[in-house]
Every structure is written in C-alpha cells, then in structure tokens.
Design a protein around this motif. Sequence first.
Motif, PDB file in Angstrom:
ATOM      1  N   ARG A   1       0.829  -1.211   0.000  1.00  0.00           N
ATOM      2  CA  ARG A   1       0.000   0.000   0.000  1.00  0.00           C
ATOM      3  C   ARG A   1       0.863   1.261   0.000  1.00  0.00           C
ATOM      4  O   ARG A   1       0.488   2.273  -0.602  1.00  0.00           O
ATOM      5  CB  ARG A   1      -0.955  -0.031   1.196  1.00  0.00           C
ATOM      6  N   MET A   2       2.028   1.193   0.655  1.00  0.00           N
ATOM      7  CA  MET A   2       2.934   2.340   0.616  1.00  0.00           C
ATOM      8  C   MET A   2       3.494   2.531  -0.794  1.00  0.00           C
ATOM      9  O   MET A   2       3.621   3.668  -1.281  1.00  0.00           O
ATOM     10  CB  MET A   2       4.066   2.151   1.622  1.00  0.00           C
ATOM     11  N   ILE A   3       3.826   1.450  -1.459  1.00  0.00           N
ATOM     12  CA  ILE A   3       4.297   1.541  -2.845  1.00  0.00           C
ATOM     13  C   ILE A   3       3.217   2.164  -3.724  1.00  0.00           C
ATOM     14  O   ILE A   3       3.499   3.031  -4.571  1.00  0.00           O
ATOM     15  CB  ILE A   3       4.707   0.144  -3.359  1.00  0.00           C
ATOM     16  N   ASP A   4       1.967   1.758  -3.516  1.00  0.00           N
ATOM     17  CA  ASP A   4       0.859   2.347  -4.272  1.00  0.00           C
ATOM     18  C   ASP A   4       0.761   3.848  -4.010  1.00  0.00           C
ATOM     19  O   ASP A   4       0.570   4.645  -4.944  1.00  0.00           O
ATOM     20  CB  ASP A   4      -0.461   1.669  -3.894  1.00  0.00           C
ATOM     21  N   TRP A   5       0.887   4.246  -2.745  1.00  0.00           N
ATOM     22  CA  TRP A   5       0.787   5.668  -2.404  1.00  0.00           C
ATOM     23  C   TRP A   5       1.934   6.468  -3.023  1.00  0.00           C
ATOM     24  O   TRP A   5       1.716   7.570  -3.556  1.00  0.00           O
ATOM     25  CB  TRP A   5       0.782   5.848  -0.887  1.00  0.00           C
ATOM     26  N   LEU A   6       3.148   5.928  -2.973  1.00  0.00           N
ATOM     27  CA  LEU A   6       4.294   6.631  -3.556  1.00  0.00           C
ATOM     28  C   LEU A   6       4.125   6.805  -5.064  1.00  0.00           C
ATOM     29  O   LEU A   6       4.549   7.816  -5.634  1.00  0.00           O
ATOM     30  CB  LEU A   6       5.586   5.871  -3.249  1.00  0.00           C
ATOM     31  N   GLY A   7       3.490   5.846  -5.703  1.00  0.00           N
ATOM     32  CA  GLY A   7       3.199   6.000  -7.123  1.00  0.00           C
ATOM     33  C   GLY A   7       2.098   7.005  -7.373  1.00  0.00           C
ATOM     34  O   GLY A   7       2.202   7.856  -8.265  1.00  0.00           O
ATOM     35  N   ARG A   8       1.058   6.930  -6.573  1.00  0.00           N
ATOM     36  CA  ARG A   8      -0.110   7.795  -6.754  1.00  0.00           C
ATOM     37  C   ARG A   8       0.205   9.258  -6.459  1.00  0.00           C
ATOM     38  O   ARG A   8      -0.193  10.166  -7.196  1.00  0.00           O
ATOM     39  CB  ARG A   8      -1.222   7.287  -5.827  1.00  0.00           C
ATOM     40  N   GLU A   9       0.941   9.495  -5.381  1.00  0.00           N
ATOM     41  CA  GLU A   9       1.185  10.863  -4.924  1.00  0.00           C
ATOM     42  C   GLU A   9       2.490  11.460  -5.445  1.00  0.00           C
ATOM     43  O   GLU A   9       2.609  12.678  -5.565  1.00  0.00           O
ATOM     44  CB  GLU A   9       1.188  10.903  -3.393  1.00  0.00           C
ATOM     45  N   HIS A  10       3.476  10.612  -5.741  1.00  0.00           N
ATOM     46  CA  HIS A  10       4.796  11.140  -6.096  1.00  0.00           C
ATOM     47  C   HIS A  10       5.319  10.610  -7.424  1.00  0.00           C
ATOM     48  O   HIS A  10       6.456  10.911  -7.805  1.00  0.00           O
ATOM     49  CB  HIS A  10       5.792  10.841  -4.969  1.00  0.00           C
ATOM     50  N   GLY A  11       4.502   9.838  -8.124  1.00  0.00           N
ATOM     51  CA  GLY A  11       4.845   9.427  -9.475  1.00  0.00           C
ATOM     52  C   GLY A  11       5.971   8.417  -9.584  1.00  0.00           C
ATOM     53  O   GLY A  11       6.582   8.289 -10.650  1.00  0.00           O
ATOM     54  N   LEU A  12       6.252   7.679  -8.520  1.00  0.00           N
ATOM     55  CA  LEU A  12       7.343   6.710  -8.566  1.00  0.00           C
ATOM     56  C   LEU A  12       6.873   5.400  -9.181  1.00  0.00           C
ATOM     57  O   LEU A  12       5.792   4.900  -8.856  1.00  0.00           O
ATOM     58  CB  LEU A  12       7.880   6.436  -7.158  1.00  0.00           C
ATOM     59  N   GLU A  13       7.688   4.845 -10.057  1.00  0.00           N
ATOM     60  CA  GLU A  13       7.367   3.524 -10.569  1.00  0.00           C
ATOM     61  C   GLU A  13       7.508   2.513  -9.437  1.00  0.00           C
ATOM     62  O   GLU A  13       8.283   2.723  -8.489  1.00  0.00           O
ATOM     63  CB  GLU A  13       8.257   3.162 -11.745  1.00  0.00           C
ATOM     64  N   PRO A  14       6.773   1.412  -9.482  1.00  0.00           N
ATOM     65  CA  PRO A  14       6.707   0.511  -8.326  1.00  0.00           C
ATOM     66  C   PRO A  14       8.053   0.031  -7.806  1.00  0.00           C
ATOM     67  O   PRO A  14       8.281   0.022  -6.590  1.00  0.00           O
ATOM     68  CB  PRO A  14       5.844  -0.645  -8.835  1.00  0.00           C
TER      69      PRO A  14
END
Length: 311
Positions: free
Chosen positions: A262-275
């Motif tokens: 879920r943290m990986i999902d949030w980092l992608g959603r909010e900060h545009g990081l690939e998984p």
Amino acid sequence: MLTTPTIHVARDRFHLAWDPAIPAIETVPSGGVVEFDLLDASGGQLTASSTVADIATLDFARVDQVNGPIAVEDAEPGDTLQVELLEFEHADWGWTASIPGFGLLAEDFPDPAYHVTQLPKGPRAEFLPGIRVPLAPFCGEIGVAPATGPLSTIPPDAHGGNMDTRHLTAGATLFLPVFHAAARLSMGDGHATQGDGEVCGTAIETPMRALVRLTVRKDLHLTAPEFLTAAGPAADRPVGRRYVTDGIAPDLLTAGRDATRRMIDWLGREHGLEPVIAYLLCSVAVDLRISEIVDMPNFVVSAHCPLAIFD
C-alpha cells in the motif's frame, strides 16, 4: 577520529560464515578499541559504475562478509560483550538493489533493479530528484562466535549477526551474549541509512569505516542481543508528519507485506514513482512498525513514510 584504536582491521580480513571454529585474527584487552575498514555487502562486486546487469553475475557465496574475528581477553561463556559504537564513516556512494528471490515482496518484483546514491558528508542524500533521505550510518552485521556453527551470515541469531537494526548508530551500545572464550567479535555490512524492516533486502549499502570499543561484562548475563540507543537523534527520522499505510492480517509477515504494497501504491499515486523504485525507497526510508498485536485473530503492521524526505 576522536579515539585512537588499539588495532586496525583491514578490509581483506573477512570471513563468510559465523563459526566458532574460525580463529581470531587479533586480540584486544577488555576496553580495547578496534577500527574496521569494511567492504560493502557485495564484497566489492558492485561499484558506483555497476548497472542492473551486474546483479545477474553476483557471486552470492561472497556477499555479507564480516571482518574479524577479534578476540577479547578475559571473555568467557556466560559473560556479555559490551560493544560501544563510537564512529561510522560511510563512503561517498552506496547502492540499493532488488535481487530476484530476495526481499519481503520477492514475488511482486521478480526482475532485478539497481540504484546508486551519491553520499555527501552532510545529513541527507539525494535518493532521487526531489527526494532526500536522512543519513544515519551503521553496520548491519555485528556478532560474536555462535554457540554452534557454521551458520550463514544472512539470518541473525542469538549471537547477533545480520540484525540490520538501524538504531545501532554511533553513540549506541550493543550487548552480546558470549558463547565461547574470547567472544570473537566480527562485523560488516555497512549501511548509510535504512528503513525499519529493510523491505527489499538492501539498504543504501556502502563501504564503511567503523570504530568500536569492546568491554567484557562479568555482571551481565544475556541470552540474546540487547542495546541502548544513542543519546542524540542519530537514528531518528526528521520530526514532522508521516503518511502511513496499514496492513491487517492474521500474521505479521502478511500484514507487513500488505502495508508495504500500500505504501508503494501511495508513492506511485502521490509522487509518481514507478513501483520498483518505490520499493527501493521503502527499504531505505520507510519504517515498518507493529501497531497492534493483541486483537486476535488480526494484527496491524504500519508503514511510516516521513514527509520531510520530499522537502
């Protein structure tokens, strides 16, 4: 260097198993200070110019080496070895990798990844543009000769070993049970910084200079490692807000995986990081914590990301 070492241990004086049969390479009196010059966890196989292709050629028989062993006079089975962590000095670079088959989310990330971070002298390093992580160097591997062996240097045990405990920074004191005469301490696996959990299996791995004081405690009898944290904020995250994702499951491992996903999902959603990059960042800067362990049948593990890394 504020303290003059009793002996210096060069980076080529290492071993690749925890084994009471390995003889000491040096001896110090109780209270002696040892300076270690340590390779990174790959044993020098990975460098600042390495690429992801080099992960495939890693010789895993050479990883997580530890330097030593160092005998301490007067240490006997049943005593405790007090290890004062005096200084850690990381190199000017470090690496973080996702290695196939290894890590909390190995099934989610079957392909290798490799990321190099330049490490300044200051308190933070730029992990990615716009993301700066706090540096708090320590050694992931610290231990004494185990009761029996040989043991791999990968999993920790009662003798210490690969504990990957990020709070063992300069100023902390580690207490290790002694199982054999002279204790025989070894250490390695330098980390420039790490999140609690080291979820991808690597931190910011780096060559390290370490300075420790070794003292025999006849008055203290332990069955597993214990430690006193440093007085200052060396291993603390920057004060401020955190974004937290929860994992809720009937076992802590599953809950930890879910919180990390879920943290990986949030980092992608909010900060545009690939998984996969988010996964590496979680290993370096996100802390897994047990939030609840009594309300059976489900437990809660929370992943804490300090928002200050995005300042």
